[in-house]
Design a protein around this motif. Structure first.
Motif, PDB file in Angstrom:
ATOM      1  N   GLU A 186       0.928   5.163  -5.790  1.00 34.36           N
ATOM      2  CA  GLU A 186      -0.531   5.262  -5.816  1.00 34.36           C
ATOM      3  C   GLU A 186      -1.040   5.842  -7.131  1.00 34.36           C
ATOM      4  OE1 GLU A 186      -2.117   8.041  -2.875  1.00 34.36           O
ATOM      5  OE2 GLU A 186      -0.246   9.152  -2.951  1.00 34.36           O
ATOM      6  N   SER A 243       0.822   6.991   2.318  1.00 37.62           N
ATOM      7  CA  SER A 243       1.704   7.010   1.138  1.00 37.62           C
ATOM      8  C   SER A 243       3.108   7.433   1.524  1.00 37.62           C
ATOM      9  CB  SER A 243       1.170   7.984   0.094  1.00 37.62           C
ATOM     10  OG  SER A 243      -0.121   7.621  -0.283  1.00 37.62           O
ATOM     11  N   ASP A 298       0.628   0.883  -2.816  1.00 38.29           N
ATOM     12  CA  ASP A 298      -0.080   2.078  -2.350  1.00 38.29           C
ATOM     13  C   ASP A 298      -1.466   2.162  -2.976  1.00 38.29           C
ATOM     14  OD1 ASP A 298      -0.602   4.364  -1.029  1.00 38.29           O
ATOM     15  OD2 ASP A 298       1.071   5.525  -1.843  1.00 38.29           O
ATOM     16  N   GLU A 299      -2.495   1.947  -2.153  1.00 34.79           N
ATOM     17  CA  GLU A 299      -3.901   2.019  -2.569  1.00 34.79           C
ATOM     18  C   GLU A 299      -4.181   1.340  -3.901  1.00 34.79           C
ATOM     19  OE1 GLU A 299      -6.505   4.912  -1.535  1.00 34.79           O
ATOM     20  OE2 GLU A 299      -5.097   6.121  -0.367  1.00 34.79           O
TER      21      GLU A 299
HETATM   22 MG   LIG Z   1      -1.933   8.172  -0.320  1.00 36.12          MG
END
Ligand SMILES: [Mg+2]
Ligand SMILES: Nc1ncnc2c1ncn2[C@@H]1O[C@H](COP(=O)(O)OP(=O)(O)OP(=O)(O)O)[C@@H](O)[C@H]1O
Lengths: 626, 222
Positions: free
Chosen positions: B86, B44, B161-162
Motif C-alpha cells: 500500500e 493489508s 493493496d489500496e
Molecule cells: Mg491497509
C-alpha cells in the motif's frame, strides 16, 4: 619540488591497497549495515595465502599473478562462508552483537594464522616484470608503485560499473533499500547479501595480496589496517566507494608527507611523532565539519530503531538487594576464607574490570552513546597514575588520584566532538580518539616509554601484599559503583535516559541533551580512569596495549554479555569474561581461538546477551508477567 | 471456474498482538475480488499474511492447489503471486528501468510474458520517465511503477493493496482503467479498497473485513 612530486606519487601508491580494503568494508557496511571488524583479518589472510602460493608458483609472472588470483578468490570464499555461518544468523540482532561476533572472528583468525604460518614475518617479493624502477625526475621510482597507482582507479571504475550498470548491481542496491520488498518480488535476497560479503572480502584479500610485495605478512597487520580502514571508510562516508577512494588518497598523502619529512619539527613535535596521530586528526576534523563523511548520506534511522533498547531501569527488589549484600559480604571475607594469592589477584582484576565495564554501561545503557574506544580513558587513567608515580615521583595514594584527572581531561576534550554525532559515526569517532591516545602513548617514547611502556609501578608498602591490595581495590571499586548507581537514579540519570529515548522530546522539555551526554561521557571517562589507575598498580606496569582496540572490545563484550540495560549486568559480565579469559589463557596457547569461538557462539545463541536470555526465561516462568 | 487461492483459518500477529483471527476467503481464476472494510480492519495484513510478510498460521492456504503456508516470501512470489504494497515501496535510488529489471521473472507454464511495450501501453507515463530515479517521481507515478514492477514478475494472482489511496481523481481513473484492462487480459486480482466508487463495476465479488475477520458479502454489498 621534484621530491615533493615523488612523495605525492608514493602516497598515491600506498593509497591503493588502503582503498582496496576500505572499498570492501564500505560495500559490506552499505548493504548489510554490519561494521565488520574481521575485515582486517581477511586482509591478513589475503597476504598470508598469497605469500605461500607465490613461494610455490611465483617464479614467473604468470605464476605470480595466478597465485594472487587464487589467494584473492580464496579470501572471497572465506568471507562468503563467514556470512553464511555467522552473520546471516545475526542480521536481526542488535548491531553491537554483530560487531562483537566479527571481533570473535578476529581472534579466531589470529590463532588459525599463527597455527598455520607460525609467528615469523613472511616477506613478499616483487612480481616478476614489475620489479624494476623508472628514473623519474632524477629519483628511482618503483614500477610496482606505478602499477598500484593505476590499479586503484581501475578497480574503482569496475566497481562503479558493477553497481550502477548491471542488473546485479541494481539488485544489490534494491536489497540495501528494502530487502523485504525485494523478497516479495521473488528474489532470494539472502544470497545477494552473501555475494556482497564475499565481494567485500575479496577486495580485502586483494589489498593484502598486493601490499605484500612492499612489505611482509605478519600477525599484527589485521589490527593495524583495520583502524586506518575505519578512518578511510568514515571519512569517505560509509557506503560510498568513491568517497573511500578520496579518503584513502587523502589519508595516505598526509601520512607519506609526515614520514618523508620525519625530522621536521613543529613546536618541538617531530613529524615522525605526528604520523599515526595525523590521520585520526583528519578524521575528527572531517566528521565535525561533515558528520556523514565526504560523500556519505545522513544515516536513516534503522528499522530496529535505537542502538540500545529502551527499557525501563527498575529499582532492585528486596531479594536482589539481599543477594547483592551477600555477594559483597563474601567478597569482603575472601582473604579470611583463605583464598590464595592467585585467586585474590583474579578477583582484584575482576573488580577493576567490573568498574571499567560499568562505566561503559553507564554511557551506553543510560546515555545511548555507543563507544568503540572506551579503553582510551582506561589507558589515560593508567598512564596518568604511572606518570605521576614515575615522572613526578608521587606515592601510590596521590598517583591513584591523578588517574581520574587525566582521564577526565581526555574525556572532556574528546567528548565535546563525540556528542555532536550519533550512531555508527559516533562509535567510529570514539574509536579514532582511542587510536589517537594509543598513538601518542606509542610514539612519545621520551615520556611514555613507547612500545615497552612504563615498568615498576608498584603499590605502597602497606598495600603490597595481595590481600591488602585486594581490599584497597574492592573498596574503591565498590564506592565508585555505588556512585554510578546514584547518578543513574538521580535527576541527571533520568534526563540522560530521556535524551536517549527521545532526543527531540527531551529538548522540548528543556533538557540540553548534548550537555547531558557530554557530562555522561566525562563521568564515564573518570570512572574508567579510576579503573585504569588501579590496573597499573595491579600489574606493576603499563603499555599501550591497555588502550588498544581489543581492550575497548573486551569492555563491550563484558557489557553485552551482562546486558546493556541493567546496572548489575556489566559487573557480572566483567567477572565472567575476566574469569573465562584467565582460565583459557592458563589452559592453552590458543586461548584466542577458544575465546573467539565462545564469543561467536554466545552472540548466535543469546542475541540479547546473557541477561536478556535470563529475562526471557523469567518471562516464561509461571506466575510472572513478561 | 477453478479456485486459484483458497484460505481458511488464517491468523496473523504483529509481535504478540494478534490482528487476524479467522480469515477465510477464496479467489477463482480470472476473478477480481475486493477486501472492503474500515481502517485497521486487517485488509493489508491479510494480503501480507498471504505473501508471508507477517507471522501467521493457517488451517489451509492453497495457491493453485499447492500449500504455500510454509514457504518463504520469495518462494511464494515464485509460485506466481505478485504483491503490490500500500505504501508504494518503489526502490527510490533505482531508475524506473532498474526497478522493472530487478523484478523481472520468466512466466510459468507457457503463458505470454509481459513486455515493456505492454506495460507502457498500460501506464504511458512510465515510458517518458524510463531513466528517471523512482525517488524523483510523483506519488501517482510511483504507484504505477509498483504495479508495473510486480507485473514484470508475470504473476498469475495479483495482490493489490489500496491502489487508489492518496491519488488525485484523474489518476484514480487511470488506475481503475489499468486494472480493468488487466482483468480483460485474464489476470486474477485480490485487492483491498476503501473507496466504493473505485470498486464499482470493477470487482466481481467482495469480502467485508471487520476486526480481523472476513465475511463474504457477494456482489451486491459493494
Ligand atoms: Mg491497509
Ligand atoms: N506494523 C504493525 N505493527 C503493529 N500493529 C500493526 C502494524 N500494522 C498494522 N497493525 C495493526 O493491525 C491492525 C490491522 O491493520 P491493517 O493495516 O491490516 O488494516 P487495514 O484494514 O489495511 O487498514 P487501512 O484501511 O488503514 O489500510 C490494526 O489494528 C493496526 O493497528
Amino acid at each position: 619540488m621534484d621530491s615533493l612530486i615523488i612523495q605525492l606519487l608514493t602516497g598515491l601508491a600506498s593509497a591503493s591497497s588502503l582503498f582496496l580494503v576500505a572499498s570492501g568494508l564500505t560495500i559490506i557496511f552499505g548493504v548489510t549495515r554490519v561494521v565488520n571488524f574481521a575485515h582486517g583479518s581477511l586482509y591478513m589472510l589475503g597476504a598470508y595465502i598469497a605469500v605461500s602460493l607465490v613461494a610455490l608458483w611465483g617464479g614467473q609472472a604468470g605464476g605470480f599473478w595466478l597465485a594472487v588470483l587464487v589467494a584473492v578468490l580464496a579470501v572471497g570464499l572465506i568471507g562468503g562462508l563467514l556470512e553464511i555461518t555467522i552473520l546471516r544468523r545475526l542480521y536481526r540482532s542488535p548491531e553491537l552483537f554483530q560487531l562483537l561476533a566479527t571481533f570473535g572472528v578476529v581472534l579466531i583468525v589470529q590463532d588459525v594464522t599463527l597455527a598455520i604460518w607460525g609467528p615469523q614475518d613472511r616477506f613478499g617479493v616483487r612480481p616478476p616484470g614489475l620489479d624494476g624502477a623508472y628514473l623519474l625526475l632524477g629519483h628511482r621510482f618503483p614500477v610496482y608503485d606505478l602499477f598500484l597507482i593505476l590499479l586503484a582507479p581501475l578497480v574503482l571504475l569496475v566497481l562503479w560499473t558493477l553497481f550502477n550498470r548491471t542488473r546485479w548491481g541494481a539488485l544489490v542496491r534494491a536489497a540495501t533499500e528494502d530487502p523485504e520488498m525485494l523478497a516479495s518480488l521473488g528474489v532470494n535476497q539472502r544470497w545477494i547479501l552473501t555475494a556482497v560479503f564475499a565481494l567485500g572480502s575479496l577486495l580485502a584479500g586483494l589489498g593484502g595480496a598486493l601490499e605484500l610485495p612492499k612489505g611482509s605478512a605478519n600477525l599484527s597487520m589485521d589490527m593495524q589496517i583495520i583502524a586506518s580502514v575505519f578512518v578511510v571508510v568514515v571519512v569517505g562516508g560509509m557506503g560510498s566507494i568513491l568517497g573511500a577512494y578520496l579518503a584513502a588518497v587523502l589519508v595516505s598523502l598526509i601520512r607519506t608527507l609526515a614520514v618523508a619529512n620525519a625530522e621536521l619539527s613543529v613546536l618541538g613535535i617531530t613529524m615522525w611523532q605526528l604520523e599515526l596521530v595525523s590521520i585520526f586528526i583528519v578524521m575528527a576534523v572531517v566528521l565535525v565539519v561533515r558528520p556523514w563523511g565526504l560523500l556519505g548520506r545522513p544515516e536513516r534511522l534503522h528499522k530496529g530503531g535505537l542502538p540500545v533498547e529502551a527499557t525501563v531501569l527498575r529499582r532492585p527488589g528486596l531479594w536482589l538487594k539481599a543477594v547483592m549484600a551477600l555477594g559483597i559480604l563474601i567478597l569482603c571475607l575472601l582473604p579470611i576464607l583463605g583464598a590464595g594469592n592467585y585467586s585474590l589477584y583474579l578477583f582484584t582484576e575482576m573488580a577493576v574490570f567490573a568498574l571499567f565495564a560499568a562505566s561503559l554501561q553507564f554511557l551506553m545503557g543510560l546515555g545511548g552513546v555507543i563507544s568503540f574506544g572506551h579503553a582510551a580513558y582506561f589507558g589515560l587513567g593508567a598512564y596518568g597514575a604511572a606518570l605521576a608515580f614515575k615522572a613526578l615521583a608521587l606515592p601510590m595514594e596521590l598517583a591513584l588520584l591523578a588517574a581520574p584527572f587525566l582521564a577526565a581531561a581526555g574525556a572532556l576534550f574528546f567528548g565535546w566532538f563525540c556528542v555532536r554525532l550519533s550512531g555508527v559515526y559516533l562509535a567510529m569517532l570514539t574509536l579514532a580518539f582511542a587510536q589517537i591516545t594509543w598513538s601518542i602513548a606509542f610514539q612519545w617514547e621520551g615520556l611514555t616509554g613507547g612500545d615497552n611502556g612504563l615498568l615498576g609501578v608498584w603499590p605502597s608498602e602497606w598495600a603490597a601484599d595481595s590481600a591488602s591490595f585486594y581490599y584497597l581495590v574492592l573498596a574503591i571499586c565498590l564506592a565508585c559503583l555505588f556512585l554510578l548507581r546514584r547518578f543513574a537514579y538521580a535527576p541527571f540519570g533520568y534526563a540522560l535516559r530521556a535524551g536517549r529515548d527521545s532526543p527531540l522530546g527531551a529538548e522540548a522539555i528543556g533538557i540540553d541533551v548534548r550537555l547531558q551526554r557530554w557530562l555522561a561521557f566525562t563521568l564515564a571517562g573518570v570512572f574508567a580512569g579510576v579503573a585504569g589507575g588501579l590496573f597499573v598498580f595491579m600489574k606493576g606496569s603499563i603499555s599501550p596495549d591497555a588502550m588498544a582496540i581489543p581492550q575497548s572490545v573486551d569492555a563491550l563484550a563484558m557489557v553485552l554479555l551482562g546486558g546493556v540495560q541493567s546496572l548489575t549486568g556489566p559487573i557480572l559480565g566483567a567477572a565472567i569474561f575476566t574469569g573465562l579469559k584467565a582460565e583459557l589463557v592458563s589452559l592453552t596457547n590458543y586461548w584466542r581461538l577458544l575465546l573467539g569461538l565462545l564469543i561467536v557462539g554466545l552472540c548466535i545463541l543469546f542475541p540479547r546477551g546473557l541477561a536478556g536470555a535470563g529475562r526471557e526465561m523469567a518471562a516464561w516462568l509461571p506466575g510472572r508477567r513478561p | 471456474m477453478t479456485s486459484l487461492l483458497e484460505v481458511q483459518g488464517l491468523k496473523a500477529w504483529y509481535g504478540r498482538a494478534q490482528v487476524l483471527f479467522d480469515v477465510a476467503l477464496e479467489v477463482k481464476t480470472g476473478e477480481v475480488v475486493a477486501l472492503l472494510g474500515p481502517n485497521g480492519s486487517g485488509k493489508s495484513t491479510t494480503l501480507k499474511a498471504i505473501m508471508g510478510l507477517v507471522t501467521r498460521s493457517a488451517e489451509r492456504m492453497q495457491f493453485d492447489g499447492q500449500e504455500i503456508a510454509g514457504l518463504a516470501e520469495y518462494q511464494i512470489a515464485r509460485q506466481g503471486i505478485g504483491y503490490v504494497p500500500e505504501d508504494r515501496r518503489v526502490f527510490q535510488g533505482l531508475t524506473v528501468r532498474e526497478n522493472l529489471s530487478v523484478a523481472q521473472r520468466p512466466p510459468q507454464n507457457d503463458r505470454v510474458a509481459w513486455s515493456l511495450d505492454g506495460l507502457f501501453s498500460l501506464f504511458p507515463k512510465l515510458e517518458q520517465l524510463y531513466e528517471r530515479r523512482a525517488g524523483e517521481m510523483s506519488g501517482g507515478e510511483q504507484q504505477m511503477l509498483t504495479i508495473a514492477r510486480t507485473l514484470m514478475g508475470n504473476p498469475r494472482l495479483l495482490l493489490l493493496d489500496e491502489p487508489s489511496e492518496g491519488l488525485a481523481p484523474v489518476v484514480v481513473q487511470q488506475m481503475r482503467q489499468a486494472i480493468l484492462s488487466l482483468k480483460q487480459e485474464g489476470l486474477t486480482v485480490l485487492l483491498s479498497e476503501q473507496n466504493p466508487a473505485f470498486a464499482e463495476g470493477l470487482i466481481d465479488r467482495s469480502y467485508r473485513m471487520d476486526r480481523g475477520r472476513a465475511l463474504a458479502a457477494g456482489k451486491s454489498a459493494v
